[in-house]
Design a protein around this motif. Structure first.
Motif, PDB file in Angstrom:
ATOM      1  N   ALA A  17     -26.398 -33.423 -46.655  1.00 40.20           N
ATOM      2  CA  ALA A  17     -27.741 -33.293 -47.637  1.00 40.20           C
ATOM      3  C   ALA A  17     -27.428 -33.812 -48.777  1.00 40.20           C
ATOM      4  CB  ALA A  17     -28.303 -31.811 -47.131  1.00 40.20           C
ATOM      5  N   ASP A  18     -28.489 -34.030 -49.583  1.00 42.16           N
ATOM      6  CA  ASP A  18     -28.442 -34.353 -51.162  1.00 42.16           C
ATOM      7  C   ASP A  18     -27.382 -35.224 -51.449  1.00 42.16           C
ATOM      8  OD1 ASP A  18     -30.470 -32.245 -51.610  1.00 42.16           O
ATOM      9  OD2 ASP A  18     -28.944 -30.596 -51.216  1.00 42.16           O
ATOM     10  N   ILE A  19     -27.112 -36.198 -50.448  1.00 36.83           N
ATOM     11  CA  ILE A  19     -26.156 -37.189 -50.945  1.00 36.83           C
ATOM     12  C   ILE A  19     -26.561 -38.622 -50.936  1.00 36.83           C
ATOM     13  CG2 ILE A  19     -24.229 -35.664 -49.991  1.00 36.83           C
ATOM     14  CD1 ILE A  19     -23.987 -37.391 -47.688  1.00 36.83           C
ATOM     15  N   GLY A  20     -28.048 -38.877 -50.855  1.00 38.80           N
ATOM     16  CA  GLY A  20     -28.530 -40.050 -50.901  1.00 38.80           C
ATOM     17  C   GLY A  20     -29.306 -40.664 -49.698  1.00 38.80           C
ATOM     18  N   GLY A  21     -29.144 -39.899 -48.747  1.00 36.65           N
ATOM     19  CA  GLY A  21     -29.801 -40.053 -47.450  1.00 36.65           C
ATOM     20  C   GLY A  21     -31.272 -39.532 -47.325  1.00 36.65           C
ATOM     21  N   SER A  22     -31.780 -39.220 -46.330  1.00 36.57           N
ATOM     22  CA  SER A  22     -33.286 -38.766 -45.882  1.00 36.57           C
ATOM     23  C   SER A  22     -33.275 -37.213 -45.947  1.00 36.57           C
ATOM     24  CB  SER A  22     -33.672 -39.063 -44.660  1.00 36.57           C
ATOM     25  OG  SER A  22     -33.806 -40.568 -44.747  1.00 36.57           O
ATOM     26  N   ARG A  26     -35.081 -28.687 -50.373  1.00 42.18           N
ATOM     27  CA  ARG A  26     -36.663 -28.462 -50.740  1.00 42.18           C
ATOM     28  C   ARG A  26     -36.992 -27.002 -50.904  1.00 42.18           C
ATOM     29  NH1 ARG A  26     -37.503 -32.772 -52.325  1.00 42.18           N
ATOM     30  NH2 ARG A  26     -39.763 -32.070 -52.535  1.00 42.18           N
ATOM     31  N   PRO A  27     -37.742 -26.778 -52.197  1.00 42.75           N
ATOM     32  CA  PRO A  27     -38.080 -25.462 -52.371  1.00 42.75           C
ATOM     33  C   PRO A  27     -39.188 -24.894 -51.386  1.00 42.75           C
ATOM     34  CG  PRO A  27     -39.213 -26.902 -54.033  1.00 42.75           C
ATOM     35  CD  PRO A  27     -38.235 -27.561 -53.212  1.00 42.75           C
ATOM     36  N   ILE A  28     -39.215 -23.725 -51.093  1.00 50.21           N
ATOM     37  CA  ILE A  28     -40.365 -23.168 -50.204  1.00 50.21           C
ATOM     38  C   ILE A  28     -41.095 -22.438 -51.319  1.00 50.21           C
ATOM     39  CG2 ILE A  28     -40.781 -21.570 -48.285  1.00 50.21           C
ATOM     40  CD1 ILE A  28     -38.918 -23.821 -47.558  1.00 50.21           C
ATOM     41  N   PRO A  29     -42.340 -22.942 -51.477  1.00 44.19           N
ATOM     42  CA  PRO A  29     -43.347 -22.423 -52.434  1.00 44.19           C
ATOM     43  C   PRO A  29     -43.565 -20.918 -52.390  1.00 44.19           C
ATOM     44  CG  PRO A  29     -44.134 -24.651 -51.896  1.00 44.19           C
ATOM     45  CD  PRO A  29     -43.102 -24.095 -50.812  1.00 44.19           C
ATOM     46  N   GLY A  30     -43.396 -20.314 -53.527  1.00 44.67           N
ATOM     47  CA  GLY A  30     -43.903 -18.846 -53.488  1.00 44.67           C
ATOM     48  C   GLY A  30     -42.633 -17.928 -52.942  1.00 44.67           C
ATOM     49  N   SER A  31     -41.512 -18.330 -52.930  1.00 46.34           N
ATOM     50  CA  SER A  31     -40.323 -17.751 -52.625  1.00 46.34           C
ATOM     51  C   SER A  31     -39.318 -18.164 -53.245  1.00 46.34           C
ATOM     52  CB  SER A  31     -40.091 -17.826 -50.959  1.00 46.34           C
ATOM     53  OG  SER A  31     -39.384 -19.040 -50.821  1.00 46.34           O
ATOM     54  N   PRO A  32     -38.047 -17.717 -53.318  1.00 41.98           N
ATOM     55  CA  PRO A  32     -36.883 -18.038 -54.185  1.00 41.98           C
ATOM     56  C   PRO A  32     -36.060 -18.903 -53.147  1.00 41.98           C
ATOM     57  CG  PRO A  32     -36.551 -15.805 -53.358  1.00 41.98           C
ATOM     58  CD  PRO A  32     -37.996 -16.248 -52.879  1.00 41.98           C
ATOM     59  N   VAL A  33     -36.242 -19.133 -51.866  1.00 40.00           N
ATOM     60  CA  VAL A  33     -35.711 -19.820 -50.847  1.00 40.00           C
ATOM     61  C   VAL A  33     -35.918 -21.488 -50.934  1.00 40.00           C
ATOM     62  CG1 VAL A  33     -35.844 -19.986 -48.353  1.00 40.00           C
ATOM     63  CG2 VAL A  33     -36.162 -17.893 -49.410  1.00 40.00           C
ATOM     64  N   THR A  34     -34.839 -22.025 -50.685  1.00 37.34           N
ATOM     65  CA  THR A  34     -34.801 -23.281 -50.488  1.00 37.34           C
ATOM     66  C   THR A  34     -34.063 -23.675 -49.113  1.00 37.34           C
ATOM     67  OG1 THR A  34     -32.644 -23.520 -51.362  1.00 37.34           O
ATOM     68  CG2 THR A  34     -34.530 -23.742 -53.037  1.00 37.34           C
ATOM     69  N   ALA A  35     -34.350 -24.897 -48.478  1.00 38.04           N
ATOM     70  CA  ALA A  35     -33.678 -25.348 -47.233  1.00 38.04           C
ATOM     71  C   ALA A  35     -33.653 -26.866 -47.363  1.00 38.04           C
ATOM     72  CB  ALA A  35     -34.666 -24.919 -46.132  1.00 38.04           C
ATOM     73  N   ALA A  36     -32.568 -27.503 -46.822  1.00 37.82           N
ATOM     74  CA  ALA A  36     -32.141 -28.790 -46.833  1.00 37.82           C
ATOM     75  C   ALA A  36     -32.895 -29.514 -45.528  1.00 37.82           C
ATOM     76  CB  ALA A  36     -30.832 -29.000 -46.755  1.00 37.82           C
ATOM     77  N   LEU A  37     -33.902 -30.273 -45.642  1.00 33.50           N
ATOM     78  CA  LEU A  37     -34.603 -30.634 -44.810  1.00 33.50           C
ATOM     79  C   LEU A  37     -34.768 -32.153 -44.822  1.00 33.50           C
ATOM     80  CD1 LEU A  37     -37.482 -27.921 -45.011  1.00 33.50           C
ATOM     81  CD2 LEU A  37     -35.786 -28.031 -43.272  1.00 33.50           C
ATOM     82  N   ARG A  38     -35.268 -32.937 -43.694  1.00 30.26           N
ATOM     83  CA  ARG A  38     -35.786 -34.373 -43.701  1.00 30.26           C
ATOM     84  C   ARG A  38     -37.027 -34.555 -44.538  1.00 30.26           C
ATOM     85  NH1 ARG A  38     -34.312 -38.623 -41.246  1.00 30.26           N
ATOM     86  NH2 ARG A  38     -32.673 -37.650 -40.486  1.00 30.26           N
ATOM     87  N   ILE A  39     -36.767 -35.283 -45.479  1.00 27.28           N
ATOM     88  CA  ILE A  39     -37.897 -35.592 -46.457  1.00 27.28           C
ATOM     89  C   ILE A  39     -39.241 -36.151 -45.774  1.00 27.28           C
ATOM     90  CG2 ILE A  39     -36.588 -35.484 -48.710  1.00 27.28           C
ATOM     91  CD1 ILE A  39     -36.940 -38.515 -48.664  1.00 27.28           C
ATOM     92  N   GLY A  40     -40.373 -36.002 -46.317  1.00 32.95           N
ATOM     93  CA  GLY A  40     -41.566 -36.540 -45.573  1.00 32.95           C
ATOM     94  C   GLY A  40     -42.199 -35.350 -44.724  1.00 32.95           C
ATOM     95  N   ASP A  41     -42.874 -36.134 -43.553  1.00 32.14           N
ATOM     96  CA  ASP A  41     -43.727 -35.286 -42.875  1.00 32.14           C
ATOM     97  C   ASP A  41     -42.996 -33.897 -42.209  1.00 32.14           C
ATOM     98  OD1 ASP A  41     -46.013 -36.920 -43.341  1.00 32.14           O
ATOM     99  OD2 ASP A  41     -45.479 -37.910 -41.275  1.00 32.14           O
ATOM    100  N   TYR A  77     -29.237 -28.292 -28.798  1.00 29.28           N
ATOM    101  CA  TYR A  77     -30.332 -28.281 -29.583  1.00 29.28           C
ATOM    102  C   TYR A  77     -30.026 -28.139 -31.103  1.00 29.28           C
ATOM    103  CZ  TYR A  77     -30.464 -23.223 -29.926  1.00 29.28           C
ATOM    104  OH  TYR A  77     -29.951 -21.864 -29.922  1.00 29.28           O
ATOM    105  N   GLU A  78     -28.802 -27.494 -31.403  1.00 31.30           N
ATOM    106  CA  GLU A  78     -28.593 -27.028 -32.858  1.00 31.30           C
ATOM    107  C   GLU A  78     -28.276 -28.556 -33.648  1.00 31.30           C
ATOM    108  OE1 GLU A  78     -26.766 -24.050 -34.293  1.00 31.30           O
ATOM    109  OE2 GLU A  78     -28.507 -22.941 -33.850  1.00 31.30           O
ATOM    110  N   THR A  79     -28.165 -29.626 -32.791  1.00 30.94           N
ATOM    111  CA  THR A  79     -27.819 -30.940 -33.524  1.00 30.94           C
ATOM    112  C   THR A  79     -29.306 -31.184 -34.331  1.00 30.94           C
ATOM    113  OG1 THR A  79     -28.565 -32.228 -31.572  1.00 30.94           O
ATOM    114  CG2 THR A  79     -26.152 -31.886 -31.886  1.00 30.94           C
ATOM    115  N   ASN A  80     -30.114 -30.711 -33.798  1.00 30.09           N
ATOM    116  CA  ASN A  80     -31.479 -30.950 -34.734  1.00 30.09           C
ATOM    117  C   ASN A  80     -31.230 -30.520 -36.335  1.00 30.09           C
ATOM    118  OD1 ASN A  80     -32.701 -32.010 -32.522  1.00 30.09           O
ATOM    119  ND2 ASN A  80     -33.291 -30.015 -31.983  1.00 30.09           N
ATOM    120  N   HIS A  81     -30.460 -29.653 -36.624  1.00 33.46           N
ATOM    121  CA  HIS A  81     -30.207 -29.333 -38.008  1.00 33.46           C
ATOM    122  C   HIS A  81     -29.398 -30.549 -38.710  1.00 33.46           C
ATOM    123  CE1 HIS A  81     -30.775 -25.027 -38.064  1.00 33.46           C
ATOM    124  NE2 HIS A  81     -30.547 -24.711 -36.897  1.00 33.46           N
ATOM    125  N   ALA A  82     -28.528 -31.022 -37.919  1.00 33.23           N
ATOM    126  CA  ALA A  82     -27.823 -32.240 -38.524  1.00 33.23           C
ATOM    127  C   ALA A  82     -28.705 -33.348 -38.869  1.00 33.23           C
ATOM    128  CB  ALA A  82     -26.678 -32.742 -37.702  1.00 33.23           C
TER     129      ALA A  82
END
Length: 171
Positions: A17-22, A26-41, A77-82
């Motif tokens: 994550a955060d190395i130039g791919g997709s 991302r911040p979670i608005p209204g919270s101190p939380v972030t999560a590395a997610l596929r950008i877009g939809d 199913y945990e590969t969905n995290h990757a």
């Protein structure tokens, strides 16, 4: 940044994550939380899930949401995290294989959140081997249902009194 493999839900797995791919943190608005997610939809929909959890089930703190996980650490199913298409909320609170981590009113909220997502998001609590902190995109790349739900959520985000943080009526 791709590995050449695909996650259980059909999305391309990335090396990090955060190395130039997709996949970006991302911040979670209204919270101190972030999560590395596929950008877009994907990010729009999963951020909505986490944000509603934060507002309506329990206040989240840093470190209580896990998005991207290295492909070398996940199977099934945990590969969905990757692929950046899954999140675990408070994974230490809801151990895999255990049901009953949520109170009835919290389950009502979870079902409402899943209803918002119109089948695009699956909850690990519905699995035969439950994983109640796990939420994932259930559709593959290019599925028009994902774009439809993301557009709906974007509209809510731009309209006061809609979407995450709005109280639901429980009868």
């Amino acid at each position: 940044m791709l590995t050449g493999e695909h996650s259980a839900n059909g999305w391309a797995i990335e090396k990090g994550a955060d190395i130039g791919g997709s996949i970006w943190t991302r911040p979670i608005p209204g919270s101190p939380v972030t999560a590395a997610l596929r950008i877009g939809d994907v990010a729009v929909v999963l951020v909505h899930v986490v944000r509603r959890f934060h507002y309506e089930i329990g206040t989240l703190n840093r470190g209580e949401v896990v998005g991207y996980k290295s492909p070398s650490t996940v199977t099934g199913y945990e590969t969905n995290h990757a692929s950046g298409t899954a999140v675990d909320i408070r994974p230490g609170w809801y151990p895999p294989g255990v049901r009953g981590g949520f109170l009835p009113h919290e389950l009502t909220v979870l079902r409402d959140v899943l209803g918002d997502c119109e089948g695009v998001v699956g909850w690990g609590g519905d699995r035969s081997h439950p994983d109640e902190g796990h939420f994932q995109i259930e559709v593959g790349p290019g599925d028009p249902r994902l774009a439809k739900v993301a557009a709906k959520i974007r509209g809510w985000n731009n309209s006061p009194g809609k979407g995450a943080g709005v109280l639901i009526a429980i009868s």
